[in-house]
Design an enzyme around this catalytic site. Sequence first.
Site, mmCIF file in Angstrom:
data_model
loop_
_atom_site.group_PDB
_atom_site.id
_atom_site.type_symbol
_atom_site.label_atom_id
_atom_site.label_comp_id
_atom_site.label_asym_id
_atom_site.label_seq_id
_atom_site.Cartn_x
_atom_site.Cartn_y
_atom_site.Cartn_z
ATOM 1 N N HIS A 34 -2.990 10.981 0.908
ATOM 2 C CA HIS A 34 -2.442 10.748 2.248
ATOM 3 C C HIS A 34 -1.821 12.078 2.700
ATOM 4 C CE1 HIS A 34 -0.902 7.419 5.086
ATOM 5 N NE2 HIS A 34 -0.511 8.567 5.639
ATOM 6 N N TYR A 74 -4.327 2.016 16.046
ATOM 7 C CA TYR A 74 -3.109 2.126 16.868
ATOM 8 C C TYR A 74 -3.403 1.906 18.353
ATOM 9 C CZ TYR A 74 -0.691 3.397 12.664
ATOM 10 O OH TYR A 74 -0.153 3.331 11.401
ATOM 11 N N GLU A 91 -7.250 8.307 6.541
ATOM 12 C CA GLU A 91 -7.528 8.908 7.850
ATOM 13 C C GLU A 91 -8.066 10.338 7.765
ATOM 14 O OE1 GLU A 91 -4.009 8.480 10.248
ATOM 15 O OE2 GLU A 91 -4.193 6.310 10.359
ATOM 16 N N ASN A 125 -7.452 1.544 10.099
ATOM 17 C CA ASN A 125 -6.131 1.821 10.685
ATOM 18 C C ASN A 125 -6.330 1.881 12.197
ATOM 19 O OD1 ASN A 125 -5.531 2.313 8.007
ATOM 20 N ND2 ASN A 125 -4.799 4.407 8.301
ATOM 21 N N ARG A 140 0.849 -1.194 0.000
ATOM 22 C CA ARG A 140 0.000 0.000 0.000
ATOM 23 C C ARG A 140 0.887 1.248 0.000
ATOM 24 N NH1 ARG A 140 -2.800 2.927 4.913
ATOM 25 N NH2 ARG A 140 -3.649 4.619 3.682
ATOM 26 N N GLU A 174 -3.596 -0.239 8.292
ATOM 27 C CA GLU A 174 -2.393 0.169 9.047
ATOM 28 C C GLU A 174 -2.447 -0.432 10.437
ATOM 29 O OE1 GLU A 174 -1.410 4.336 9.381
ATOM 30 O OE2 GLU A 174 -1.885 4.683 7.266
HETATM 31 O O1 IFM Z 1 2.665 7.708 10.027
HETATM 32 C C1 IFM Z 1 1.291 7.722 10.251
HETATM 33 C C2 IFM Z 1 0.535 7.536 8.957
HETATM 34 O O2 IFM Z 1 0.862 8.510 8.025
HETATM 35 C C3 IFM Z 1 -0.956 7.613 9.192
HETATM 36 N N1 IFM Z 1 -1.351 6.722 10.253
HETATM 37 C C4 IFM Z 1 -0.601 6.739 11.473
HETATM 38 C C5 IFM Z 1 0.887 6.611 11.191
HETATM 39 C C6 IFM Z 1 1.678 6.648 12.511
HETATM 40 O O3 IFM Z 1 1.467 7.857 13.157
#
Ligand code: IFM
Length: 429
Positions: A117, A284, A162, A282, A70, A344
Amino acid sequence: MRFPEGFTWGVSTSSYQIEGAVKEGGRGTSIWDTFTQQGGRATGDEACDHYHRYAEDVGLMADLGIDAYRFSVSWPRIQPEGKGPASSVNQEGVAFYDRLVDALLERGIDPVLTLFHWDLPQALEDQGGWLNRDTAHRFAEYADLVGAALGDRVKLWITLNEPFIHMTLGYATGEHAPGHALLFGALPAAHHQLLGHGLAVQALRARTTSPITIANNYSPAWPQGGTDADLAAAATYHALHNRMFTDPLLGRGYPKLAYEAIDLRDGDLDVIASPIDFLGVNYYNPTGVQAPLPGAPLPFDLVALDGYPTTDFGWPVVPDGLRDLLVGLLTDYGDALPPIYITESGCAYEGVEDPQRVAYLDGHIAAVNAAMTAGVDVRGYFVWSLLDNFEWAEGYTKRFGLVHVDFDTQVRTPKTSFAWYRDLIRASR
Ligand code: IFM
């Protein structure tokens, strides 16, 4: 852990974070070029020099054994001024992505292309950026041009990356380009991105038979404190971070808090709900939320989650949050939920020996597996990121790569996690 045959293993990157060569190949200026020239910030001028080293990077991907890669296209490489007819397209920019896509296909790696992006052409920011409804229409034109150039070879299209984070850090707090600090005044940037997404889906359908999706950032809102006010604050944050970017895509309109702030016109919600084939997730970490103090400017207070290990970014490591998020999406949207790609997942840690990243990925992949066992249809998992790269407001201080990059020499060194991911992919076949 067992994954079904055909489950896609991949890695993700983005243009401004890795390409460098910002003044080469006819590329126009992006908002990140402008933003990073101010206040002594680190820049993406060179980044990982991927523009020149893409062949070496594709070789690394082949060693890793991934099914799909990606990446994102830099809008100002295709349209230096952010608009104009097909005749004004920067052919050198198109040629770069042509070469990249062909190099991937030669190595048996599926190209997964993100159109946006965050590196908006500066010329569009000069007209108001995503606060201006016209940018949604410019985005659809750009999607059409990229679709015409690469629609025969890209295997999965992603419109936006995002939109919540871009709206929040770019337009609400000003920590990212274009640097506006408008708080709730940023909400039009959400609506116009989503409108642009829907228009781009429609434009791409005429150019490709490959599936189309969007990559949303999701963060479960975890109330910290049990009062009604804490629960209400968490619900508000959930509406803003998660529902605002999912409800309208899946045909439910916006959560209440959006309507007062945006200029919603007839037909917009239908455009935004243009059918997508997958949902990109995505993830985290979850977000801790409490009721705000009296007189605070926002209707929620974001607080640390205690009791979890943290990455070098200070983000809590909560693999179960990913399982709960995926199961929650299925519970909330039911049959309206398309199959999911984890577009992600990753963490920032120093060092070529990176056992923490191995543990992080192991935990999050197991969480995906658990969600699948619970009935969620997940089709693939993309690690953020292939390379250490330009981490936006943090510059080069946060390393997310499976491959270490020495930013003085551009030497790439696969980390322990690279070998671990390679072995996991091999074992799953
Ligand atoms: O690096 C970023 C990415 O560009 C978008 N999602 C989160 C990642 C980590 O912060």
